[in-house]
Write an enzyme that holds these catalytic residues in place. Structure first.
Site, PDB file in Angstrom:
ATOM      1  N   GLU A  25     158.190  81.488   2.013  1.00 43.29           N
ATOM      2  CA  GLU A  25     158.207  81.169   0.527  1.00 43.29           C
ATOM      3  C   GLU A  25     157.415  80.936  -0.959  1.00 43.29           C
ATOM      4  O   GLU A  25     156.736  79.265  -0.517  1.00 43.29           O
ATOM      5  CB  GLU A  25     159.021  80.995   0.204  1.00 43.29           C
ATOM      6  CG  GLU A  25     160.698  81.084  -0.968  1.00 43.29           C
ATOM      7  CD  GLU A  25     162.002  80.124  -0.773  1.00 43.29           C
ATOM      8  OE1 GLU A  25     162.362  79.637  -0.063  1.00 43.29           O
ATOM      9  OE2 GLU A  25     162.161  80.042  -1.654  1.00 43.29           O
TER      10      GLU A  25
ATOM     11  N   LYS B  45     158.311  70.844   1.151  1.00 40.94           N
ATOM     12  CA  LYS B  45     158.146  71.539  -0.727  1.00 40.94           C
ATOM     13  C   LYS B  45     159.247  70.546  -1.405  1.00 40.94           C
ATOM     14  O   LYS B  45     158.359  70.671  -2.254  1.00 40.94           O
ATOM     15  CB  LYS B  45     157.939  72.235  -0.710  1.00 40.94           C
ATOM     16  CG  LYS B  45     157.032  73.357   0.430  1.00 40.94           C
ATOM     17  CD  LYS B  45     156.823  75.007   0.163  1.00 40.94           C
ATOM     18  CE  LYS B  45     157.878  75.585   1.502  1.00 40.94           C
ATOM     19  NZ  LYS B  45     157.598  76.577   1.374  1.00 40.94           N
TER      20      LYS B  45
ATOM     21  N   ARG C 288     159.378  71.877  14.682  1.00 44.36           N
ATOM     22  CA  ARG C 288     158.580  71.365  13.492  1.00 44.36           C
ATOM     23  C   ARG C 288     157.212  70.521  13.724  1.00 44.36           C
ATOM     24  O   ARG C 288     157.945  69.260  14.701  1.00 44.36           O
ATOM     25  CB  ARG C 288     159.543  70.808  12.147  1.00 44.36           C
ATOM     26  CG  ARG C 288     159.981  72.211  11.716  1.00 44.36           C
ATOM     27  CD  ARG C 288     160.730  70.944  10.043  1.00 44.36           C
ATOM     28  NE  ARG C 288     160.341  70.972   9.426  1.00 44.36           N
ATOM     29  CZ  ARG C 288     160.853  71.761   7.996  1.00 44.36           C
ATOM     30  NH1 ARG C 288     161.060  73.727   8.816  1.00 44.36           N
ATOM     31  NH2 ARG C 288     159.803  71.670   7.400  1.00 44.36           N
TER      32      ARG C 288
HETATM   33  P1  ATP Z   1     159.770  73.211   4.135  1.00 45.34           P
HETATM   34  O1  ATP Z   1     160.990  73.020   4.500  1.00 45.34           O
HETATM   35  O2  ATP Z   1     158.324  72.397   3.251  1.00 45.34           O
HETATM   36  O3  ATP Z   1     160.208  74.195   2.481  1.00 45.34           O
HETATM   37  P2  ATP Z   1     159.916  75.842   4.314  1.00 45.34           P
HETATM   38  O4  ATP Z   1     160.027  75.848   5.810  1.00 45.34           O
HETATM   39  O5  ATP Z   1     160.733  76.051   4.073  1.00 45.34           O
HETATM   40  O6  ATP Z   1     159.415  74.664   4.652  1.00 45.34           O
HETATM   41  P3  ATP Z   1     158.124  78.015   4.341  1.00 45.34           P
HETATM   42  O7  ATP Z   1     157.748  78.743   2.731  1.00 45.34           O
HETATM   43  O8  ATP Z   1     159.273  78.640   4.123  1.00 45.34           O
HETATM   44  O9  ATP Z   1     158.414  76.460   3.917  1.00 45.34           O
HETATM   45  O10 ATP Z   1     157.653  78.010   5.710  1.00 45.34           O
HETATM   46  C1  ATP Z   1     156.585  79.495   6.144  1.00 45.34           C
HETATM   47  C2  ATP Z   1     156.715  79.020   7.979  1.00 45.34           C
HETATM   48  O11 ATP Z   1     156.298  77.987   7.782  1.00 45.34           O
HETATM   49  C3  ATP Z   1     158.410  78.569   8.408  1.00 45.34           C
HETATM   50  O12 ATP Z   1     157.550  79.659   9.472  1.00 45.34           O
HETATM   51  C4  ATP Z   1     158.310  77.353   8.596  1.00 45.34           C
HETATM   52  O13 ATP Z   1     158.742  77.939  10.272  1.00 45.34           O
HETATM   53  C5  ATP Z   1     157.025  77.070   8.735  1.00 45.34           C
HETATM   54  N1  ATP Z   1     156.694  75.630   8.481  1.00 45.34           N
HETATM   55  C6  ATP Z   1     157.418  75.613   7.461  1.00 45.34           C
HETATM   56  N2  ATP Z   1     157.393  73.761   7.512  1.00 45.34           N
HETATM   57  C7  ATP Z   1     156.373  73.372   8.482  1.00 45.34           C
HETATM   58  C8  ATP Z   1     156.811  72.706  10.205  1.00 45.34           C
HETATM   59  N3  ATP Z   1     156.793  71.279   8.896  1.00 45.34           N
HETATM   60  N4  ATP Z   1     156.335  72.434  11.113  1.00 45.34           N
HETATM   61  C9  ATP Z   1     155.609  73.715  11.523  1.00 45.34           C
HETATM   62  N5  ATP Z   1     156.235  75.333  10.821  1.00 45.34           N
HETATM   63  C10 ATP Z   1     156.640  74.705   9.914  1.00 45.34           C
HETATM   64 MG    MG Z   2     162.189  78.085   3.801  1.00 44.76          MG
END
Ligand code: ATP
Ligand code: MG
Length: 554
Positions: free
Chosen positions: A35, A271, A261
């Site tokens: 995102e 984020k 994760r």
């Molecule tokens: P955050 O919690 O930091 O906001 P998010 O999952 O909302 O992370 P996205 O931009 O939606 O962030 O993530 C893009 C991809 O990266 C998704 O498929 C998500 O599952 C993966 N991802 C995000 N954080 C992690 C993590 N700590 N470990 C593994 N994969 C991750």
């Molecule tokens: Mg997300």
């Protein structure tokens, strides 16, 4: 299954092997769906390496798709930085960049299709009432009074939503599934909500936006994704993912799989939290070298290859855990030790004067850039009567454990001669301002007649020394799992950055930020990206030579 394919090393690879063998798919097509509401961090690196890595291993493809369904927090600057970071990490997506918003029109029509089947309705409960009606884990939810509206009314209202005739929060489209489901995500989830916001891709076109849970499976299907990989918190959402695809007619059927994760000790990987560090000016920006963002790690000098190595070492499982920071650091050290040219710098300079050299003495030493990698060549390093050495490398007197320079003692100047210190000069405040010594001209590359010197110290020739600022970083938090603390911002390490002024050898004046160096005996450094004018030579310490934290303790 082709013999060329790698042996499965984790459960997702195993699933792929089985799918290929059973001809459930003929190729592997993954996607990385960030995102654009922040910069990518180490957790994303895990997901990138997994998705792009699988596509590469199976000669398939991997899309970069921006999950841009919530315009309120999204910004073009994040769209750009995410693309930069993916490329920097060493990956290239297949075809053009995709956006969920590319499919907004199609998504709208799929929503209409659900209304036509009687499995979606326009709800006019307030968001608070919807939450209240949803029930709890131990208590079933209640049906909305709008749940049984006639199809025609739903179609008309949804059209009005799209036309912008409703205020934010006054209506939404919900799936009509089961308000008593043990899975909260199936209790009539919201599919579309109203947002009066300008979208970075579609501008003012849409007053309604699909929810991630609705858009994601459809985008996956339209892009012909075979394996849609996400983190474990979406495990329950898989039921909704499948429900949506079960109710729509799209030729291609993707499958969702979840993995754990990445969490890394002494940092936060969310984020939202990272943004808070930026907003509260705990750090200087998203790319502050103390941040676990890819842009921060890059600016600090972490090589992309070391991050890929780290991601392969941690593997892919369904086990939640906190990975030691030292594992990441050892990947960085392994890589830099092998690839970084050596150079000399002095962080806390003390003047050393070699009295048995004439004032104008000028000598050029040819020094290998790497002790093992001759391909890295040699450089010409000036040597003269006045040098800078590290203040901590000299003591007037010391016990026998001190292996550096003492009055009357001998030490080797790295890559140069053996010297003997015989007197010091002090400033009015008692601080040593210079050390006077003699050098032994017979000791270049040879041991002196009286036996090997007890220590080796680094130096920089004073006449050609280039002034530089050094940023010395330490971990950003004082506790291993800051995210678990309620007041996590109080666990910031107040000493995460120390700055000092010193000198580097002449050759480093032209250093590029992409080129890491080992400053002998001090650690690995790279030039800061944001301070590349000659007048401001700034080096960031990527990492120390050894894991000193273990000794130092928290
Ligand atoms: P955050 O919690 O930091 O906001 P998010 O999952 O909302 O992370 P996205 O931009 O939606 O962030 O993530 C893009 C991809 O990266 C998704 O498929 C998500 O599952 C993966 N991802 C995000 N954080 C992690 C993590 N700590 N470990 C593994 N994969 C991750
Ligand atoms: Mg997300």
């Amino acid at each position: 299954m082709s013999l060329l394919q790698p042996t499965p090393t984790h459960f997702i690879q195993q699933i792929i092997e089985e799918d290929l063998a059973a001809q459930r798919c003929s190729t592997v097509h993954t996607r990385f769906p960030p995102e654009p509401n922040g910069y990518l961090h180490l957790g994303h690196a895990k997901s990138i390496c997994l998705n792009f890595g699988l596509a590469k291993a199976y000669q398939g493809s991997c899309n970069l798709r921006f999950d841009d369904t919530n315009p309120v927090n999204e910004e073009p600057i994040y769209v750009a930085s995410i693309q930069d970071d993916v490329r920097w990490l060493g990956f290239q997506w297949s075809g053009p960049v995709h956006y969920a918003s590319d499919h907004f029109e199609a998504l709208y029509h799929y929503a209409v299709a659900l209304i036509n089947q009687g499995v979606a309705y326009v709800d006019e409960l307030t968001p608070e009432a919807i939450r209240h009606y949803r029930g709890t884990l131990t208590e079933a939810g209640k049906n909305s009074p709008y749940r049984d509206r006639p199809r025609a009314e739903n179609l008309r209202l949804f059209e009005q939503m799209r036309a912008g005739e409703f205020a934010e929060g006054s209506a939404c489209l919900r799936a009509r599934i089961d308000m008593a489901s043990p899975f909260m995500v199936l209790r009539d989830p919201v599919l579309y909500r109203i947002k009066q916001a300008t979208h970075h891709q579609t501008g003012e076109c849409w007053p309604i936006y699909p929810m991630y849970d609705f858009a994601h499976p459809i985008c996956d299907a339209l892009e012909q994704i075979t394996h849609s990989l996400c983190t474990l918190e979406f495990q329950d959402n898989r039921r909704l993912y499948d429900w949506i695809l079960d109710h729509l007619t799209i030729a291609h059927r993707p499958r969702q799989y979840e993995f754990s994760r990445l969490n890394v000790a002494y940092t936060v990987l969310s984020k939202r939290k990272l943004q808070q560090l930026v907003l509260e000016q705990v750090v200087t920006g998203w790319d502050d070298p103390r941040m676990p963002t890819l842009s921060g790690l890059r600016r600090r000098g972490y090589p992309a290859a070391a991050l890929r190595d780290f991601c392969s070492r941690i593997g892919v499982t369904k086990q939640e855990n906190l990975v030691e920071l030292s594992l990441l650091e050892s990947c960085v050290r392994d890589h830099l030790n092998q690839h970084a040219p050596r150079a000399m710098a002095v962080l806390d300079p003390l003047k050393l004067i070699i009295e048995n050299l004439p004032l104008a003495h000028q000598e050029i030493l040819s020094i290998a850039n790497h002790p093992q990698q001759s391909a890295l060549g040699e450089r010409q390093v000036p040597f003269g009567r006045e040098l800078y050495i590290e203040r901590t490398d000299f003591q007037e007197s010391a016990d026998k454990h001190y292996k550096r320079l003492v009055l009357g003692g001998r030490v080797r100047l790295r890559h140069a001669y053996v010297i003997t210190a015989h007197r010091v000069e002090k400033a009015a405040n008692g601080e040593i301002s210079a050390v006077y010594c003699h050098y032994d001209p017979e000791t270049l590359g040879q041991n002196p007649a009286e036996g090997k010197a007890r220590g080796v110290i680094h130096w920089v020739a004073a006449a050609q020394a280039v002034p530089a600022t050094f940023n010395l970083y330490d971990r950003l938090f004082t506790v291993a799992n800051p995210a678990a603390e309620e007041a996590w911002l109080t666990t910031i390490n107040p000493d995460s950055l120390k700055q000092c002024q010193g000198f580097v050898e002449l050759a480093l004046q032209q250093a590029s930020p992409e080129q890491p160096y080992q400053f002998e005996r001090l650690g690995y450094f790279c030039r800061d990206q944001h301070a590349t004018e000659q007048s401001a030579l700034v080096f960031n310490r990527t990492i120390e030579l050894r894991d000193v934290w273990q000794k130092k303790g928290p």
